[in-house]
Scaffold this motif. Structure first.
Motif, PDB file in Angstrom:
ATOM      1  N   UNK A  36      51.320  26.861  15.457  1.00 29.72           N
ATOM      2  CA  UNK A  36      50.274  25.911  15.067  1.00 29.72           C
ATOM      3  C   UNK A  36      50.668  24.445  15.289  1.00 29.72           C
ATOM      4  N   UNK A  37      51.849  24.072  14.786  1.00 32.91           N
ATOM      5  CA  UNK A  37      52.196  22.649  14.754  1.00 32.91           C
ATOM      6  C   UNK A  37      52.287  22.055  16.166  1.00 32.91           C
ATOM      7  N   UNK A  38      52.983  22.757  17.047  1.00 27.23           N
ATOM      8  CA  UNK A  38      53.140  22.184  18.390  1.00 27.23           C
ATOM      9  C   UNK A  38      51.807  22.186  19.132  1.00 27.23           C
ATOM     10  N   UNK A  39      50.953  23.173  18.842  1.00 26.66           N
ATOM     11  CA  UNK A  39      49.622  23.174  19.479  1.00 26.66           C
ATOM     12  C   UNK A  39      48.830  21.951  19.026  1.00 26.66           C
ATOM     13  N   UNK A  40      48.891  21.645  17.734  1.00 28.17           N
ATOM     14  CA  UNK A  40      48.141  20.497  17.216  1.00 28.17           C
ATOM     15  C   UNK A  40      48.655  19.199  17.830  1.00 28.17           C
ATOM     16  N   UNK A  41      49.977  19.053  17.907  1.00 31.65           N
ATOM     17  CA  UNK A  41      50.528  17.831  18.517  1.00 31.65           C
ATOM     18  C   UNK A  41      50.106  17.748  19.986  1.00 31.65           C
ATOM     19  N   UNK A  42      50.100  18.883  20.677  1.00 37.13           N
ATOM     20  CA  UNK A  42      49.684  18.878  22.086  1.00 37.13           C
ATOM     21  C   UNK A  42      48.230  18.426  22.221  1.00 37.13           C
ATOM     22  N   UNK A  43      47.362  18.922  21.350  1.00 44.59           N
ATOM     23  CA  UNK A  43      45.947  18.513  21.409  1.00 44.59           C
ATOM     24  C   UNK A  43      45.807  17.015  21.155  1.00 44.59           C
ATOM     25  N   UNK A  44      46.531  16.530  20.143  1.00 44.13           N
ATOM     26  CA  UNK A  44      46.445  15.098  19.817  1.00 44.13           C
ATOM     27  C   UNK A  44      46.975  14.243  20.966  1.00 44.13           C
ATOM     28  N   UNK A  45      48.127  14.665  21.509  1.00 42.00           N
ATOM     29  CA  UNK A  45      48.766  13.861  22.558  1.00 42.00           C
ATOM     30  C   UNK A  45      47.937  13.877  23.839  1.00 42.00           C
TER      31      UNK A  45
END
Lengths: 270, 282
Positions: A36-45
């Motif tokens: 979850x966490x890395x997916x969310x950061x990827x979407x934001x970035x």
């Protein structure tokens, strides 16, 4: 604890864009686990920088859950970002065949640090800033590898509890597959965060929120109906891991000491 | 007294941390934009020439009140009043979180030193700055104007002092970091709007709140600047987080109209309040 996901998204997208550009970088890089966490950061970035300016590294070990790799690939496809897959098995196995251990935590930490070292290597190659993915729950409980997954240059999620990251993920349109699975560091087969720590995020987040954000005492939190033993355990984890949230301690000798009274902002001179 | 409508320029501005030369250039660009918009009084945020999270940089970017550094702003203020934020260094090297007000035709700026320096949680202003000792009240094109810088504004006692001295316009340049993301707006925004609503309603003031934007070391500045007429009438509000220049026209008759409606100026008895305060509550 419920967040206004739209407001958080807007804030974090601006934060990433400004902090990355300020340091002269156009690109960001992060390790994508399929969680979850890395997916969310990827979407934001991807929103902050444009997908072409985000590099996602998929760094599986041979025992990593195959579903995680598939989910990570799916994130790459959805975001249309550049990515590399690097199997870390040869370098991990080479190290442990020369230096065997039965300590699976040591083993897991080594994988996390190996991934960190690859991310920073690619940071230099690609002139891309390393983005962290540790959330507030992990930072407070110390559930992360020091100088492993906790190492980064910028961390957009560090002030969001895991349950808040879930909310943000939903608003960002992160896939159901990524959101539905049990959070796991995936450092050995069958590992789950909640199983390893002996608590649930739902409960831990509520307790941490009362202790940290609402500044209640452990006794007051227990009076809210949470098991006293769990509250005590969480307090102990937060205290025990304070060192992970700090730079190495420097012995003061001179009249002006780095970090103690040499007090410049990180954004100094950018 | 000039009774025509006045235009306040609200500079929801993002300074570069620690680079006063670049920030000065940027101020001059915004002054030009303000001029194009017909602003009579242009307000920049707190520490607009330096950025906020200076720490040890504070001493390195400090400017004296009579420095030649001010010449370009002095010249830019020929047709327009300008209010800018900076780190002031006195002759002994003591630092203040100050505002400089340039009025058309004046040879030196009016200086206000922030009175209430926040020093708790994420704030550490007292570590680097000395607090001022005087109220910031001055006649401007807007009328009798009181300056309350950021945290000053959260002390109704200070706002009351302005009220008792006949202030009509409270200007609050701010560097307020965003906090609280549960509601429709940042929780921190409520603080400023609630205080402004109280002052505009009960002290019959026009409130001009000017906050900065941008990020420094992970602290985000919320923007959300606004202009509120007497009676808690929000006449203009900037969006959160984005740099914005607002040119807001207001009618000076708003004060008399509000007094006709509310009667607060007539009924307040400042002499009595002073006596109450001096009798220590008895």
């Amino acid at each position: 604890m419920k967040i206004n996901a739209e407001l958080v998204e807007k804030t974090l997208v601006l934060f990433l864009r400004e902090e990355i550009h300020k340091f002269g970088f156009q690109k960001g890089i992060l390790g994508l686990s399929g969680g979850l966490d890395s997916a969310v950061v990827a979407y934001l970035a991807a929103k902050a920088l444009g997908p072409e300016n985000l590099l996602l590294l998929l760094l599986p070990y041979q025992s990593s859950d195959r579903n995680n790799l598939e989910d990570a690939r799916d994130v790459v496809l959805r975001l249309k970002t550049p990515s590399y897959e690097i199997d870390v098995t040869p370098q991990i196995d080479a190290y442990f065949s020369a230096n065997p251990t039965d300590d699976r935590l040591a083993f897991g930490n080594k994988i996390a640090r190996e991934r960190m070292s690859i991310l920073f290597d690619f940071s230099q190659r690609e002139k891309a800033m390393v983005l962290g993915t540790s959330n507030k729950t992990e930072l407070l409980l110390g559930y992360g590898t020091w100088y492993g997954d906790m190492a980064s240059s910028l961390n957009p999620l560090g002030d969001l509890y895991k349950t808040q990251v879930f909310q943000l993920a939903e608003a960002l349109g992160v896939s159901e597959a990524v959101r539905a699975k049990a959070p796991s560091a995936d450092l050995w087969p069958g590992q789950t965060d909640e199983g390893e720590m002996g608590l649930t995020y739902a409960e831990a987040d509520k307790i941490l929120y009362l202790l940290v954000d609402r500044r209640m005492t452990p006794e007051e939190v227990a009076e809210e109906g949470y098991p006293s033993s769990l509250v005590q355990k969480i307090c102990a984890m937060v205290k025990r891991n304070q060192f992970k949230r700090q730079l190495p301690v420097i012995a003061k000798l001179s009249h002006r000491t780095v970090e103690k009274d040499f007090l410049y902002p990180r954004d100094w001179g950018v | 007294m000039d009774l025509r409508n006045q235009r306040v320029g609200v500079c929801q501005f993002r300074p570069l941390l620690g680079d006063i030369e670049k920030n000065l250039s940027k101020h001059l660009e915004w002054v030009e934009r303000g001029r194009e918009g017909g602003a009579d009084f242009l307000v920049f945020p707190e520490l607009s020439l330096t950025g906020y999270r200076l720490r040890d940089l504070a001493g390195e970017v400090a400017v004296e009140a009579d420095s030649p550094f001010w010449k370009p702003l002095q010249e830019a203020s020929r047709e327009m009043t300008l209010l800018v934020g900076f780190v002031e260094k006195d002759r002994d090297g003591v630092l203040y979180n100050s505002m400089a007000l340039f009025k058309p035709g004046c040879t030196s700026p009016f200086i206000y030193r922030k009175l209430r320096l926040p020093n708790f949680g994420m704030f550490e202003e007292k570590r680097f700055f000395k607090a001022g000792e005087k109220l910031g009240i001055c006649e401007t094109v807007l009328g009798r104007t009181g300056l309350l810088v950021c945290r000053d504004f959260l002390f109704p006692s200070l706002a009351y002092c302005h009220f008792s001295q006949g202030v009509k316009v409270i200007v609050c340049p701010s560097n307020a970091p965003l906090r609280g993301v549960e509601g429709a707006e940042f929780d921190s925004q409520r603080l400023w709007e609630d205080a402004a609503a109280a002052y505009s309603r009960f002290f019959s003031a026009l409130v001009v709140y000017v906050n900065r934007t941008g990020f420094e070391d992970g602290y985000g500045f919320a923007g959300g600047s606004f202009v509120m007429e007497p009676g808690a009438k929000m006449v203009w509000k900037a969006p959160p987080l984005e740099e914005t220049l607002g040119i807001v026209e207001f009618d000076k008759r708003c004060f008399a109209r509000y007094e006709a409606l509310s009667g607060y100026l007539k009924e307040e008895d400042h002499g009595q309040i002073r006596r109450f305060l001096l009798s220590e509550g008895r």
